[in-house]
Enzyme design. Structure first.
Site, PDB file in Angstrom:
ATOM      1  CE1 TYR A 163      33.492  38.484  50.217  1.00  0.00           C
ATOM      2  CE2 TYR A 163      34.012  37.906  52.473  1.00  0.00           C
ATOM      3  CZ  TYR A 163      33.644  37.523  51.213  1.00  0.00           C
ATOM      4  OH  TYR A 163      33.417  36.196  50.934  1.00  0.00           O
TER       5      TYR A 163
HETATM    6  N1  LIG Z   1      36.590  30.623  49.782  1.00  0.00           N
HETATM    7  C1  LIG Z   1      36.040  31.045  50.901  1.00  0.00           C
HETATM    8  O1  LIG Z   1      36.565  30.837  51.997  1.00  0.00           O
HETATM    9  C2  LIG Z   1      34.713  31.790  50.865  1.00  0.00           C
HETATM   10  C3  LIG Z   1      34.075  32.034  52.083  1.00  0.00           C
HETATM   11  C4  LIG Z   1      32.875  32.701  52.085  1.00  0.00           C
HETATM   12  C5  LIG Z   1      32.309  33.121  50.889  1.00  0.00           C
HETATM   13  N2  LIG Z   1      32.946  32.872  49.705  1.00  0.00           N
HETATM   14  C6  LIG Z   1      32.321  33.374  48.492  1.00  0.00           C
HETATM   15  O2  LIG Z   1      32.223  32.341  47.547  1.00  0.00           O
HETATM   16  C7  LIG Z   1      32.325  32.881  46.232  1.00  0.00           C
HETATM   17  C8  LIG Z   1      33.388  32.105  45.473  1.00  0.00           C
HETATM   18  O3  LIG Z   1      34.597  32.209  46.185  1.00  0.00           O
HETATM   19  P1  LIG Z   1      35.889  31.341  45.808  1.00  0.00           P
HETATM   20  O4  LIG Z   1      36.624  31.126  47.059  1.00  0.00           O
HETATM   21  O5  LIG Z   1      35.491  30.193  44.967  1.00  0.00           O
HETATM   22  O6  LIG Z   1      36.692  32.415  44.925  1.00  0.00           O
HETATM   23  P2  LIG Z   1      37.896  32.196  43.886  1.00  0.00           P
HETATM   24  O7  LIG Z   1      38.492  30.848  44.029  1.00  0.00           O
HETATM   25  O8  LIG Z   1      38.766  33.398  44.062  1.00  0.00           O
HETATM   26  O9  LIG Z   1      37.163  32.256  42.462  1.00  0.00           O
HETATM   27  C9  LIG Z   1      36.533  33.444  42.092  1.00  0.00           C
HETATM   28  C10 LIG Z   1      35.819  33.231  40.772  1.00  0.00           C
HETATM   29  O10 LIG Z   1      35.140  34.436  40.434  1.00  0.00           O
HETATM   30  C11 LIG Z   1      35.639  34.924  39.183  1.00  0.00           C
HETATM   31  N3  LIG Z   1      35.658  36.372  39.238  1.00  0.00           N
HETATM   32  C12 LIG Z   1      36.404  37.160  40.030  1.00  0.00           C
HETATM   33  N4  LIG Z   1      36.158  38.448  39.777  1.00  0.00           N
HETATM   34  C13 LIG Z   1      35.218  38.471  38.795  1.00  0.00           C
HETATM   35  C14 LIG Z   1      34.567  39.511  38.086  1.00  0.00           C
HETATM   36  N5  LIG Z   1      34.803  40.785  38.342  1.00  0.00           N
HETATM   37  N6  LIG Z   1      33.653  39.178  37.149  1.00  0.00           N
HETATM   38  C15 LIG Z   1      33.405  37.863  36.868  1.00  0.00           C
HETATM   39  N7  LIG Z   1      33.989  36.846  37.497  1.00  0.00           N
HETATM   40  C16 LIG Z   1      34.902  37.160  38.445  1.00  0.00           C
HETATM   41  C17 LIG Z   1      37.016  34.280  39.017  1.00  0.00           C
HETATM   42  O11 LIG Z   1      37.405  34.108  37.658  1.00  0.00           O
HETATM   43  P3  LIG Z   1      38.208  35.256  36.829  1.00  0.00           P
HETATM   44  O12 LIG Z   1      39.459  35.554  37.581  1.00  0.00           O
HETATM   45  O13 LIG Z   1      38.423  34.615  35.482  1.00  0.00           O
HETATM   46  O14 LIG Z   1      37.298  36.418  36.728  1.00  0.00           O
HETATM   47  C18 LIG Z   1      36.754  32.914  39.631  1.00  0.00           C
HETATM   48  O15 LIG Z   1      36.092  32.070  38.704  1.00  0.00           O
HETATM   49  C19 LIG Z   1      32.632  34.368  46.393  1.00  0.00           C
HETATM   50  O16 LIG Z   1      31.461  35.128  46.242  1.00  0.00           O
HETATM   51  C20 LIG Z   1      33.136  34.470  47.823  1.00  0.00           C
HETATM   52  O17 LIG Z   1      32.898  35.732  48.388  1.00  0.00           O
HETATM   53  C21 LIG Z   1      34.140  32.213  49.669  1.00  0.00           C
END
Ligand SMILES: NC(=O)c1ccc[n+]([C@@H]2O[C@H](COP(=O)([O-])OP(=O)(O)OC[C@H]3O[C@@H](n4cnc5c(N)ncnc54)[C@H](OP(=O)(O)O)[C@@H]3O)[C@@H](O)[C@H]2O)c1
Length: 252
Positions: A163
């Site tokens: 990651y």
């Molecule tokens: N939450 C945190 O603490 C955090 C911290 C640092 C960075 N981030 C980054 O922020 C971004 C969003 O994170 P989040 O926490 O909002 O994640 P999340 O709640 O798990 O949501 C992930 C989203 O991405 C979609 N997704 C997953 N795999 C996919 C694929 N192969 N193709 C297309 N869509 C896909 C999911 O929908 P489907 O399941 O329908 O595909 C969902 O809409 C990510 O890049 C993550 O690395 C998050």
């Protein structure tokens, strides 16, 4: 229109958010629509995209287009881009937000398949989408691309090496694409710290506050990403490109 409304105005702009169905992407898509944008909600599950799109359209009156796509598969990305340009004729903002952060116990538990899946979604997909849409943005004379990275790309940990490495690549890609697509198209990294989304359900820190050393001593609520995202989407960030904007609660 007030001064701040004008600065962050996205009226009639088209904002494409990958992973827009839930978590941070959903909040960013809502935020864009509340500022006047039409939005594209793209993730794997069509029903989830449709549900979020319907909620955004009902609340904001903007057009919200759902689209099912696996961002880690290049052969599906042309179809997404074609469908969006057919519907709207342009993309003003691309948010490369969809990402995955698998958990594992030891390094040998990371299979080649898992490593490839992480890189495909977090790095290769955003590159291809940026290439396809960025060149169209250049031709149109404007655009903003936002690559959603992670604080872990600057402070990697043994528990999330694929990651961290994929997102560090995304940071590097941002700088180079800002050079490639300037001067009219901007490309920036939005770097979240810990946010309470579905991703955070896999965290297991015990009873102690894992964020005690962070300036704000807590994880973010998903909606707290929106201010930084709107800054990068809108003309408020007209002189900001190739940069990293941190929204991480003050990680030391
Ligand atoms: N939450 C945190 O603490 C955090 C911290 C640092 C960075 N981030 C980054 O922020 C971004 C969003 O994170 P989040 O926490 O909002 O994640 P999340 O709640 O798990 O949501 C992930 C989203 O991405 C979609 N997704 C997953 N795999 C996919 C694929 N192969 N193709 C297309 N869509 C896909 C999911 O929908 P489907 O399941 O329908 O595909 C969902 O809409 C990510 O890049 C993550 O690395 C998050």
């Amino acid at each position: 229109m007030g001064y701040a409304d004008a600065l962050f105005d996205l009226t009639d702009r088209v904002v494409l958010v990958t992973g827009g169905s839930r978590g941070l992407g959903r909040e960013m898509a809502f935020g864009a629509a509340r500022c006047g944008a039409d939005v594209v909600i793209a993730s794997r599950k069509l029903d989830a995209c449709e549900a979020t799109a319907a909620q955004i359209a009902a609340e904001t009156g903007r057009t919200a287009m759902p689209y099912a796509v696996h961002v880690g598969r290049w052969d599906q990305l042309d179809g997404l881009v074609d469908a969006v340009y057919q519907r709207f004729g342009r993309v003003d903002v691309l948010v490369n937000n969809a990402g995955m952060s698998p958990v594992y116990d030891k390094q040998t538990d990371v299979t080649e398949r898992l490593f490839d899946a992480v890189v495909n979604l977090n790095l290769k997909g955003p590159f291809r989408l940026s290439a396809l849409i960025g060149e169209r943005m250049v031709a149109a004379g404007r655009g903003s691309i936002i690559n959603v990275s992670t604080h872990g790309s600057l402070r990697p940990h043994p528990s999330f090496i694929p990651y961290a490495a994929s997102k560090a690549g995304l940071n590097a890609m941002t700088e180079a694409l800002a050079q490639a697509f300037g001067p009219r198209v901007r490309v920036n990294t939005l770097m979240p710290g810990p946010f309470l989304t579905d991703i955070s359900k896999a965290w297991n820190f015990g009873d102690a506050n894992p964020f005690a050393q962070h300036a704000l001593q807590r994880a973010g609520e998903a909606h707290e990403i929106v201010g930084a995202a709107l800054f990068l989407m809108s003309d408020a960030s007209s002189f900001t490109t190739g940069s990293i904007v941190r929204a991480d609660g003050g990680i030391p």
